[in-house]
Design a protein around this motif. Sequence first.
Motif, PDB file in Angstrom:
ATOM      1  N   THR A 174     -33.697  -1.191 -43.793  1.00 29.46           N
ATOM      2  CA  THR A 174     -32.378  -1.376 -44.634  1.00 29.46           C
ATOM      3  C   THR A 174     -32.787  -1.258 -46.418  1.00 29.46           C
ATOM      4  OG1 THR A 174     -31.402  -2.514 -42.689  1.00 29.46           O
ATOM      5  CG2 THR A 174     -30.312  -2.232 -45.341  1.00 29.46           C
ATOM      6  N   ARG A 175     -32.337  -0.353 -46.659  1.00 28.27           N
ATOM      7  CA  ARG A 175     -32.573  -0.660 -47.976  1.00 28.27           C
ATOM      8  C   ARG A 175     -31.402  -0.164 -48.461  1.00 28.27           C
ATOM      9  NH1 ARG A 175     -35.788   1.685 -51.808  1.00 28.27           N
ATOM     10  NH2 ARG A 175     -34.854   1.311 -52.834  1.00 28.27           N
ATOM     11  N   ILE A 176     -31.359  -2.079 -49.489  1.00 25.54           N
ATOM     12  CA  ILE A 176     -30.430  -2.179 -50.539  1.00 25.54           C
ATOM     13  C   ILE A 176     -30.273  -1.580 -51.754  1.00 25.54           C
ATOM     14  CG2 ILE A 176     -29.104  -4.616 -51.402  1.00 25.54           C
ATOM     15  CD1 ILE A 176     -30.220  -6.307 -49.103  1.00 25.54           C
ATOM     16  N   THR A 177     -28.526  -1.841 -52.860  1.00 26.74           N
ATOM     17  CA  THR A 177     -28.627  -0.784 -54.719  1.00 26.74           C
ATOM     18  C   THR A 177     -27.893  -1.738 -54.390  1.00 26.74           C
ATOM     19  OG1 THR A 177     -29.503   1.439 -53.256  1.00 26.74           O
ATOM     20  CG2 THR A 177     -28.210   0.988 -55.548  1.00 26.74           C
ATOM     21  N   LEU A 178     -28.108  -2.180 -55.772  1.00 27.14           N
ATOM     22  CA  LEU A 178     -26.565  -3.070 -56.617  1.00 27.14           C
ATOM     23  C   LEU A 178     -26.432  -1.404 -57.368  1.00 27.14           C
ATOM     24  CD1 LEU A 178     -25.265  -5.218 -57.457  1.00 27.14           C
ATOM     25  CD2 LEU A 178     -27.549  -6.261 -58.018  1.00 27.14           C
ATOM     26  N   VAL A 179     -25.400  -1.468 -58.150  1.00 29.33           N
ATOM     27  CA  VAL A 179     -24.777  -0.354 -58.658  1.00 29.33           C
ATOM     28  C   VAL A 179     -24.456  -1.247 -59.847  1.00 29.33           C
ATOM     29  CG1 VAL A 179     -23.251   1.313 -59.405  1.00 29.33           C
ATOM     30  CG2 VAL A 179     -24.508   0.838 -57.252  1.00 29.33           C
ATOM     31  N   GLU A 180     -24.797  -1.831 -61.607  1.00 25.68           N
ATOM     32  CA  GLU A 180     -24.042  -1.771 -61.807  1.00 25.68           C
ATOM     33  C   GLU A 180     -23.565  -1.018 -63.533  1.00 25.68           C
ATOM     34  OE1 GLU A 180     -22.221  -4.090 -65.750  1.00 25.68           O
ATOM     35  OE2 GLU A 180     -22.347  -4.242 -62.966  1.00 25.68           O
ATOM     36  N   GLY A 181     -22.447  -1.233 -63.798  1.00 26.54           N
ATOM     37  CA  GLY A 181     -22.030  -0.305 -64.732  1.00 26.54           C
ATOM     38  C   GLY A 181     -22.895  -0.336 -66.429  1.00 26.54           C
ATOM     39  N   THR A 182     -22.958  -1.447 -66.236  1.00 30.59           N
ATOM     40  CA  THR A 182     -24.041  -1.917 -68.450  1.00 30.59           C
ATOM     41  C   THR A 182     -25.392  -2.703 -67.963  1.00 30.59           C
ATOM     42  OG1 THR A 182     -22.378  -4.309 -68.533  1.00 30.59           O
ATOM     43  CG2 THR A 182     -21.564  -1.649 -69.502  1.00 30.59           C
ATOM     44  N   LYS A 183     -25.070  -4.108 -67.779  1.00 30.17           N
ATOM     45  CA  LYS A 183     -25.918  -4.855 -67.290  1.00 30.17           C
ATOM     46  C   LYS A 183     -25.378  -6.065 -66.571  1.00 30.17           C
ATOM     47  CE  LYS A 183     -24.815  -7.655 -71.409  1.00 30.17           C
ATOM     48  NZ  LYS A 183     -25.094  -8.346 -72.673  1.00 30.17           N
ATOM     49  N   ILE A 184     -26.560  -6.624 -65.901  1.00 26.40           N
ATOM     50  CA  ILE A 184     -26.495  -7.787 -64.929  1.00 26.40           C
ATOM     51  C   ILE A 184     -25.770  -9.211 -65.595  1.00 26.40           C
ATOM     52  CG2 ILE A 184     -27.606  -9.561 -63.781  1.00 26.40           C
ATOM     53  CD1 ILE A 184     -27.179  -6.887 -62.223  1.00 26.40           C
ATOM     54  N   ALA A 185     -24.930  -9.565 -65.168  1.00 23.02           N
ATOM     55  CA  ALA A 185     -23.402 -10.944 -65.806  1.00 23.02           C
ATOM     56  C   ALA A 185     -22.715  -9.823 -67.260  1.00 23.02           C
ATOM     57  CB  ALA A 185     -24.560 -11.782 -65.876  1.00 23.02           C
ATOM     58  N   ALA A 186     -23.282  -8.530 -67.076  1.00 18.91           N
ATOM     59  CA  ALA A 186     -21.621  -8.711 -68.708  1.00 18.91           C
ATOM     60  C   ALA A 186     -20.087  -9.056 -68.768  1.00 18.91           C
ATOM     61  CB  ALA A 186     -21.732  -6.879 -68.465  1.00 18.91           C
TER      62      ALA A 186
ATOM     63  N   LEU B 261     -27.551 -17.215 -67.153  1.00 16.96           N
ATOM     64  CA  LEU B 261     -28.976 -17.253 -66.298  1.00 16.96           C
ATOM     65  C   LEU B 261     -29.169 -17.876 -65.050  1.00 16.96           C
ATOM     66  CD1 LEU B 261     -29.872 -20.167 -69.008  1.00 16.96           C
ATOM     67  CD2 LEU B 261     -30.560 -17.776 -69.378  1.00 16.96           C
ATOM     68  N   PHE B 262     -28.180 -18.201 -64.643  1.00 15.50           N
ATOM     69  CA  PHE B 262     -27.931 -18.120 -63.086  1.00 15.50           C
ATOM     70  C   PHE B 262     -27.961 -16.354 -62.446  1.00 15.50           C
ATOM     71  CE2 PHE B 262     -25.843 -18.025 -58.818  1.00 15.50           C
ATOM     72  CZ  PHE B 262     -26.663 -19.130 -58.582  1.00 15.50           C
ATOM     73  N   THR B 263     -26.745 -16.530 -62.759  1.00 18.54           N
ATOM     74  CA  THR B 263     -26.742 -15.134 -61.602  1.00 18.54           C
ATOM     75  C   THR B 263     -28.320 -14.244 -62.839  1.00 18.54           C
ATOM     76  OG1 THR B 263     -24.471 -14.780 -62.695  1.00 18.54           O
ATOM     77  CG2 THR B 263     -25.371 -12.480 -62.625  1.00 18.54           C
ATOM     78  N   THR B 264     -28.525 -14.066 -63.912  1.00 26.68           N
ATOM     79  CA  THR B 264     -30.020 -12.969 -64.171  1.00 26.68           C
ATOM     80  C   THR B 264     -30.639 -13.763 -63.318  1.00 26.68           C
ATOM     81  OG1 THR B 264     -29.094 -12.368 -65.888  1.00 26.68           O
ATOM     82  CG2 THR B 264     -31.395 -12.234 -65.511  1.00 26.68           C
ATOM     83  N   PHE B 265     -31.171 -14.651 -62.961  1.00 25.87           N
ATOM     84  CA  PHE B 265     -32.017 -15.160 -62.673  1.00 25.87           C
ATOM     85  C   PHE B 265     -31.872 -14.946 -60.658  1.00 25.87           C
ATOM     86  CE2 PHE B 265     -34.482 -17.923 -58.935  1.00 25.87           C
ATOM     87  CZ  PHE B 265     -35.479 -18.417 -59.611  1.00 25.87           C
ATOM     88  N   PHE B 266     -31.389 -14.827 -60.194  1.00 25.81           N
ATOM     89  CA  PHE B 266     -30.995 -14.683 -58.724  1.00 25.81           C
ATOM     90  C   PHE B 266     -31.120 -12.416 -58.750  1.00 25.81           C
ATOM     91  CE2 PHE B 266     -30.297 -18.279 -58.317  1.00 25.81           C
ATOM     92  CZ  PHE B 266     -31.021 -18.827 -56.705  1.00 25.81           C
ATOM     93  N   SER B 267     -30.709 -11.872 -59.727  1.00 29.30           N
ATOM     94  CA  SER B 267     -30.424 -10.100 -59.697  1.00 29.30           C
ATOM     95  C   SER B 267     -32.106 -10.117 -59.926  1.00 29.30           C
ATOM     96  CB  SER B 267     -30.003  -9.686 -61.440  1.00 29.30           C
ATOM     97  OG  SER B 267     -30.588 -10.231 -61.834  1.00 29.30           O
ATOM     98  N   GLU B 268     -33.239 -10.823 -60.419  1.00 27.32           N
ATOM     99  CA  GLU B 268     -34.303 -10.957 -60.465  1.00 27.32           C
ATOM    100  C   GLU B 268     -34.605 -11.103 -58.914  1.00 27.32           C
ATOM    101  OE1 GLU B 268     -35.628 -13.538 -63.454  1.00 27.32           O
ATOM    102  OE2 GLU B 268     -35.289 -11.726 -65.094  1.00 27.32           O
TER     103      GLU B 268
END
Length: 387
Positions: free
Chosen positions: A36-48, A142-149
Amino acid sequence: MPASKPPSNILIVGGGIAGVSTAYYLSIHPLRSPQTRITLVEGTKIAAAASGYSGGFLAKDWHGSATASLSAMSFELHKSLAEEFGGKEKWGYRTVDTLSIETDATRKSKKPAPLPWLPAGLVHSSRPLGGHSTTAQVHPRLFTTFFSEKFLSQPSTSLILGTATSLSTTPSPSSSSGEPSPRSVGITTPEGEQKEVEADVVVIAAGPWTGKLAEQLLGPKVGGRLGVQGHRAHSVVLKTKEDLSATCLFTSMTLEDGSAGEPEVYARPDGTTYICGAGDDEPLPPTAAEVKPSPSAITKLHAQAQALSPVFTSAEGVEVIAEQACFLPIADRGRPLVGKVRGVEGVYVGSGLSCWGITQGPGTGKVLSELILEGKAKSADISKLAP
C-alpha cells in the motif's frame, strides 16, 4: 470488519495536524499491506495554516458530548507520543496550569496577583480552569513537522507539493449501494504541472479549505454536505527577558481607556509567549500562503499584552518574534467531521476541528486509520461526528 482487499493507494489531502496524523497512523498500522502506497498532498508546506500558527493549547475534558471521547483519547495520545519520541525537547510538550482571570485597569484591585509576573492591583478575579493532569501544550508547527518526517521515514510513503483539483471515480463492485469509488486524483503543482495520482482511498483533511475542496472533488450533492469555513484569528509571539511560569491564561480585560479584550496567553518553555485573539470575518483566501494579518488586530493584541504585564513592554526589553494570522476550520454543523463520506466509497474526511485542532488532531488521525484499515473506529467514539 477489515476490507477483504486492502487499499493499494491512499491519498491524504492536507498537511496540517489532522492530515499528517492520519498519514502517520496509516503508515504504522499493523494491518497496512506492504504494497500500500500512502501519499500526502499539501499545497505549500507542512503546517502552513492553523497547525503552524495556533497556540498549541491542549485540554482533556473541556469538550461537549460529541467530541468528549475523541478529545480525551487524543489528549492522552499527545502524552504518550511525547514520552515515546522526546516531545519535551522536540516540540515543547509540557503540562500546564490554566487560569481564568479578569483584569480592570480602571480601578484598583485588593486581590493579590495570582502570578509573579502580573502586576499588583490589576487582577480582580482568578480561578483555575485546569491543572497538570488536564491541560498541556505543544508547539504545533514542531509537532506537525516531526510527525510528517516520521511518516516519510516509513516505506512506500511520499509527499507531493500541489493542489488537488479533481477526483476520477469508477463504479465500485464492492459497494452494495452502487457508490462509485476513487480511481485517481488530479494535482496541480506550484510550477503549474498537472499530475494524475492513483488513489483508491482519499482522505480530505484540508482545514478551512475542506468545504470548497469537497465540492470541487465530489460535486455539490455529496461534497456540499461537508461544509467547513474559515474564521481568521490573530496572534503575536513575544520573547521576554525572564522565563514565565508554565501557565496558560484565558483573560477578560478592561484597559485604561475602557476598551475590552479577551486575549489568550500561553507561556512556552522556549521563553516565548504566544498571545492570540482579535478574530474577524475576512474571506478565506485561495491558499495558506495568501493569509495575511490585519495591522489593526495586531496593534490591539500588543496593547492588550502591554496592559496585562510590564514584561511585554519595550521598556522591559520584550522582543517581537512573530505577528501572524491563521484561519480556524469551522464546520457548518457546529461539530467536527470525522469519518466516511456518504455517497462515494473510499472517501473520508477529518476536518472542522475549530480551535481544538491541536488537541484532537492526533486522535483524528488514529481513528481514521482504523476506519480505513479495520472498518471501524476503535480508539474513540466518533459516532456523533459522522460526515
